[in-house]
Design a protein around this motif. Structure first.
Motif, PDB file in Angstrom:
ATOM      1  N   ARG A 176       1.226  -1.255  -0.450  1.00  0.00           N
ATOM      2  CA  ARG A 176       0.176  -0.046  -0.194  1.00  0.00           C
ATOM      3  C   ARG A 176       0.730   1.288  -0.340  1.00  0.00           C
ATOM      4  NH1 ARG A 176      -4.416  -1.780   4.709  1.00  0.00           N
ATOM      5  NH2 ARG A 176      -5.841  -2.824   3.355  1.00  0.00           N
ATOM      6  N   LYS A 177       2.177   0.911   0.422  1.00  0.00           N
ATOM      7  CA  LYS A 177       2.811   2.435   1.002  1.00  0.00           C
ATOM      8  C   LYS A 177       3.282   2.624  -0.806  1.00  0.00           C
ATOM      9  CE  LYS A 177       5.866   4.872   4.377  1.00  0.00           C
ATOM     10  NZ  LYS A 177       6.427   4.689   5.327  1.00  0.00           N
ATOM     11  N   TYR A 178       4.617   1.587  -0.418  1.00  0.00           N
ATOM     12  CA  TYR A 178       5.522   1.243  -1.062  1.00  0.00           C
ATOM     13  C   TYR A 178       5.188   1.443  -3.125  1.00  0.00           C
ATOM     14  CZ  TYR A 178       8.449   2.720   2.189  1.00  0.00           C
ATOM     15  OH  TYR A 178       8.870   3.245   3.534  1.00  0.00           O
ATOM     16  N   LEU A 179       4.185   0.252  -3.898  1.00  0.00           N
ATOM     17  CA  LEU A 179       3.735  -0.382  -4.341  1.00  0.00           C
ATOM     18  C   LEU A 179       2.538   0.497  -5.741  1.00  0.00           C
ATOM     19  CD1 LEU A 179       4.649  -3.925  -4.258  1.00  0.00           C
ATOM     20  CD2 LEU A 179       6.052  -2.746  -5.202  1.00  0.00           C
ATOM     21  N   ALA A 180       1.625   0.461  -4.517  1.00  0.00           N
ATOM     22  CA  ALA A 180       0.555   2.095  -4.391  1.00  0.00           C
ATOM     23  C   ALA A 180       1.067   2.549  -5.908  1.00  0.00           C
ATOM     24  CB  ALA A 180      -0.548   2.244  -3.641  1.00  0.00           C
ATOM     25  N   TRP A 235       2.861   3.183  -7.829  1.00  0.00           N
ATOM     26  CA  TRP A 235       3.843   2.391  -8.957  1.00  0.00           C
ATOM     27  C   TRP A 235       2.782   1.773 -10.384  1.00  0.00           C
ATOM     28  CZ3 TRP A 235       8.553   3.945 -10.989  1.00  0.00           C
ATOM     29  CH2 TRP A 235       9.210   4.147  -9.478  1.00  0.00           C
ATOM     30  N   ALA A 236       0.747   1.633  -9.361  1.00  0.00           N
ATOM     31  CA  ALA A 236       0.377   0.725  -9.959  1.00  0.00           C
ATOM     32  C   ALA A 236      -0.295   1.002 -11.527  1.00  0.00           C
ATOM     33  CB  ALA A 236      -0.613   0.034  -8.756  1.00  0.00           C
ATOM     34  N   SER A 237      -0.481   1.592 -11.249  1.00  0.00           N
ATOM     35  CA  SER A 237      -0.963   2.221 -12.681  1.00  0.00           C
ATOM     36  C   SER A 237       0.099   2.479 -13.655  1.00  0.00           C
ATOM     37  CB  SER A 237      -1.119   4.352 -12.422  1.00  0.00           C
ATOM     38  OG  SER A 237      -0.076   5.456 -11.877  1.00  0.00           O
ATOM     39  N   THR A 238       1.001   3.006 -13.294  1.00  0.00           N
ATOM     40  CA  THR A 238       2.413   2.408 -14.651  1.00  0.00           C
ATOM     41  C   THR A 238       2.641   1.269 -15.262  1.00  0.00           C
ATOM     42  OG1 THR A 238       3.323   4.356 -13.661  1.00  0.00           O
ATOM     43  CG2 THR A 238       4.544   3.413 -15.202  1.00  0.00           C
ATOM     44  N   TYR A 239       2.366   0.592 -14.231  1.00  0.00           N
ATOM     45  CA  TYR A 239       3.222  -0.763 -14.094  1.00  0.00           C
ATOM     46  C   TYR A 239       2.056  -2.032 -13.497  1.00  0.00           C
ATOM     47  CZ  TYR A 239       7.571   1.959 -14.945  1.00  0.00           C
ATOM     48  OH  TYR A 239       8.056   2.535 -15.177  1.00  0.00           O
ATOM     49  N   MET A 240       0.898  -2.004 -13.809  1.00  0.00           N
ATOM     50  CA  MET A 240      -0.152  -2.460 -13.677  1.00  0.00           C
ATOM     51  C   MET A 240      -0.200  -4.393 -13.988  1.00  0.00           C
ATOM     52  SD  MET A 240      -3.284  -2.903 -12.272  1.00  0.00           S
ATOM     53  CE  MET A 240      -3.676  -1.288 -12.537  1.00  0.00           C
ATOM     54  N   ASN A 241       0.513  -4.911 -14.435  1.00  0.00           N
ATOM     55  CA  ASN A 241       0.488  -5.979 -14.855  1.00  0.00           C
ATOM     56  C   ASN A 241       1.567  -6.709 -13.652  1.00  0.00           C
ATOM     57  OD1 ASN A 241      -0.980  -6.435 -17.132  1.00  0.00           O
ATOM     58  ND2 ASN A 241       0.730  -6.044 -18.442  1.00  0.00           N
ATOM     59  N   GLU A 242       2.851  -6.227 -13.800  1.00  0.00           N
ATOM     60  CA  GLU A 242       4.081  -6.796 -12.635  1.00  0.00           C
ATOM     61  C   GLU A 242       3.032  -6.005 -11.393  1.00  0.00           C
ATOM     62  OE1 GLU A 242       4.483  -4.406 -15.389  1.00  0.00           O
ATOM     63  OE2 GLU A 242       6.019  -4.578 -16.570  1.00  0.00           O
ATOM     64  N   PHE A 243       2.558  -5.327 -10.907  1.00  0.00           N
ATOM     65  CA  PHE A 243       1.713  -5.125  -9.705  1.00  0.00           C
ATOM     66  C   PHE A 243       0.827  -6.469  -9.854  1.00  0.00           C
ATOM     67  CE2 PHE A 243      -1.625  -3.171  -7.693  1.00  0.00           C
ATOM     68  CZ  PHE A 243      -0.609  -3.100  -6.496  1.00  0.00           C
ATOM     69  N   GLN A 244       0.441  -6.666 -10.081  1.00  0.00           N
ATOM     70  CA  GLN A 244      -0.650  -7.811 -10.428  1.00  0.00           C
ATOM     71  C   GLN A 244      -0.109  -8.842 -10.077  1.00  0.00           C
ATOM     72  OE1 GLN A 244      -3.933  -6.915 -13.496  1.00  0.00           O
ATOM     73  NE2 GLN A 244      -4.923  -6.032 -12.854  1.00  0.00           N
ATOM     74  N   LYS A 245       0.560  -9.624 -10.701  1.00  0.00           N
ATOM     75  CA  LYS A 245       1.721 -10.437 -10.690  1.00  0.00           C
ATOM     76  C   LYS A 245       2.468 -10.336  -9.307  1.00  0.00           C
ATOM     77  CE  LYS A 245       5.168 -13.085 -12.953  1.00  0.00           C
ATOM     78  NZ  LYS A 245       6.166 -12.935 -14.612  1.00  0.00           N
ATOM     79  N   VAL A 246       3.305  -9.690  -8.516  1.00  0.00           N
ATOM     80  CA  VAL A 246       3.758 -10.231  -7.653  1.00  0.00           C
ATOM     81  C   VAL A 246       2.425 -10.065  -6.306  1.00  0.00           C
ATOM     82  CG1 VAL A 246       4.117  -7.662  -7.217  1.00  0.00           C
ATOM     83  CG2 VAL A 246       5.922  -8.850  -6.061  1.00  0.00           C
TER      84      VAL A 246
END
Length: 415
Positions: free
Chosen positions: A242-246, A248-259
Motif C-alpha cells: 500500500r505504501k510503496y507499490l500502489a 507505481w500501480a497505474s504505470t506497471y499494472m501487470n507487474e503489480f498484479q503479478k507480484v
C-alpha cells in the motif's frame, strides 16, 4: 638562358616570362597527415572519457545545492517569534541557530573542496586529450591502453588491481575508480540480498532516473515485497504494498498484479509464473539492471571499452573460414574467447582476396607470387628462394616438416 637549378628555382630573362615551380608535398607531410587523421578518428571514441567526470561534477553540485537549500529552509522556519520568548530563551534559540549555520558553513567548505577536485579532474582530462601529438602518439596510446584496462578491471570487480595499475601509472585523474567504488557498495548489498543502499542511490538520482523512465526503483520495491512474502509476513507485505507499490500501480499494472498474487501462491508454489519470482536469480537480474542504469546515468558504454576496441578489430578479421577446424593458430579467432566476443559481429566484407606469407608475413602478389609445395601449402616466392639459397636448393615446410627441392614447387596465380 640559364637552366633551372634542381627544377625548383625561379629564372627571369628579358625574352622569357618568369617561371615559378612548386615542390610536391613530401612523404613526411603525407605520413603526418595520415597520423593526424588517425588521431582525429581515435579521439571520437573518447566521449565517455570526458563525459563521466563531467556528469559526476554536475551530480555533486546538485547534491550540495539541495543540501544547502534544505538546511537554510530549516533555519528560516526555526526562527522564533521573539515577542513570545524571554530574553534568555531568545538568546538560547539564536545560539542554536548560529551553531547550525556554522555546521552548514563547514558542509559548504567540504562540498567546495570536492567540487574543486572534480573540476581539476575534468581539466586534467581535457589537457590529456590536447596533449595528443600526431608525430609521436605511441606514448599517448600506451596511456590509453592502461585506461582501457583499468576500466575493464573495474567493471569486472577487480578493484584492487585496477587501483594499483592506476597508481603505478600515475593516471588516477584519468580513470573513474571513485565512481565505480560508489557502484560497488550497491552491488555488494544486492549480492547480500539487501536493497537499502540501492534505494538510497535511487533517491539521490531520482530526477535523472525519472527523466529516463527507469523502473529500477520499482523492481527493487517488488523484490522487497517478495522477500516479505517469502518470510510469510503477509500483513507487513500488504502494508508495504500500500505504501510503496500502489503509487507505481497505474504505470506497471501487470507487474503489480503479478507480484500481489504471490500472497496467495506463496514461495512453495509449483506455478512457473509465480515460482520464478522467488528464485535467487532475481537478485542477479537486479544487479545487471543496476549496472545498466549506472552506466546510463554517467554516460558510460554498457560494454567494457576493451570489448568494444577488440570487437572493432575482430569485425575486420571475421570470415567464415575462422570458424572451421583447420583455422590457423595465427588467426585471433582461432581462440574460443575471441570467437565468443565476435559472435554478434557480421562477417567482414572482402572485395579482393589477399594472401599473406606464413614465413615472411609479407603480401603475396604479382611482385612476390605464391608458390605451392607438393603437400599443398603455399608460401611466397621470396621466402622459398631465401630458404633454398641457404639450404642448397632444399625447402622445408615450416608447418609439416616436408623436405623437397625448389624445382618441385609450382606457381599459383591469383585471380
Amino acid at each position: 638562358m640559364e637552366p633551372f637549378q634542381n627544377g625548383n628555382s625561379t629564372v627571369t630573362t628579358a625574352t622569357t616570362p618568369s617561371v615559378t615551380t612548386t615542390s610536391l608535398p613530401s612523404h613526411h607531410d603525407g605520413v603526418r597527415t595520415s597520423k593526424l587523421t588517425q588521431l582525429t578518428e581515435s579521439l571520437k571514441l573518447e566521449h565517455q572519457f570526458v563525459r563521466v567526470p563531467f556528469e559526476h561534477y554536475k551530480k555533486t553540485i546538485r547534491a550540495n545545492h539541495r543540501a544547502v537549500e534544505k538546511e537554510i529552509s530549516a533555519v528560516v522556519s526555526a526562527l522564533p517569534d521573539t515577542n513570545h520568548l524571554s530574553q534568555d530563551e531568545a538568546v538560547l534559540h539564536l545560539n542554536s541557530l548560529v551553531s547550525r549555520l556554522q555546521g552548514l558553513k563547514r558542509k559548504l567548505e567540504d562540498g567546495s573542496k570536492v567540487e574543486h577536485l572534480q573540476e581539476q579532474r575534468c581539466r586534467a582530462r581535457l589537457d590529456h586529450l590536447e596533449s595528443a601529438d600526431g608525430d609521436d602518439i605511441s606514448e599517448w596510446n600506451n596511456m590509453r591502453l592502461k585506461r582501457i584496462l583499468v576500466d575493464y578491471m573495474l567493471r569486472m570487480s577487480y578493484y584492487d588491481t585496477a587501483t594499483k595499475l592506476a597508481e603505478s601509472s600515475n593516471i588516477q585523474d584519468l580513470v573513474d575508480i571513485d565512481i565505480f567504488y560508489e557502484a560497488k557498495k550497491v552491488i555488494d548489498a544486492l549480492q547480500n540480498k539487501e536493497v537499502a543502499p540501492a534505494l538510497a542511490w535511487c533517491a539521490d538520482n531520482k530526477s535523472r532516473l525519472k527523466k529516463s523512465k527507469s523502473k529500477f526503483e520499482f523492481q527493487l520495491r517488488l523484490q522487497e515485497f517478495v522477500e516479505l512474502v517469502r518470510s510469510e509476513n503477509n500483513v507487513r507485505a500488504v502494508m508495504y504494498a500500500r505504501k510503496y507499490l500502489a503509487p507505481w500501480a497505474s504505470t506497471y499494472m501487470n507487474e503489480f498484479q503479478k507480484v500481489i498474487a504471490t500472497l496467495a501462491f506463496t514461495r512453495n508454489t509449483g506455478c512457473e509464473i509465480y515460482k520464478v519470482l522467488f528464485e535467487p536469480k532475481q537478485w542477479d537480474l537486479l544487479m545487471d539492471q543496476f549496472k545498466q542504469e549506472f552506466c546510463r546515468l554517467y554516460g558510460m558504454t554498457l560494454e567494457p571499452l576493451l570489448n568494444i576496441y577488440l570487437q572493432a578489430g575482430l569485425s575486420a578479421l571475421k570470415t567464415p573460414f575462422c570458424y572451421e577446424d583447420d583455422c590457423t593458430k595465427e588467426d585471433p579467432l582461432s581462440q574460443e574467447s575471441f570467437r565468443k566476443l565476435a559472435m554478434p559481429l557480421p562477417f567482414s566484407k572482402q572485395h579482393h582476396s589477399k594472401l599473406v606469407c606464413y614465413i615472411t608475413k609479407e603480401l603475396m602478389d604479382t611482385e612476390n607470387p605464391p608458390l605451392v609445395l607438393p603437400n599443398g601449402y603455399v608460401y611466397s616466392t621470396k621466402a622459398l628462394e631465401d630458404m633454398a639459397t641457404k639450404n642448397n636448393g632444399k625447402i622445408t615446410c615450416p608447418r609439416t616438416g616436408l623436405v623437397c627441392n625448389f624445382t618441385e614447387v609450382t606457381i599459383a596465380y591469383i585471380s
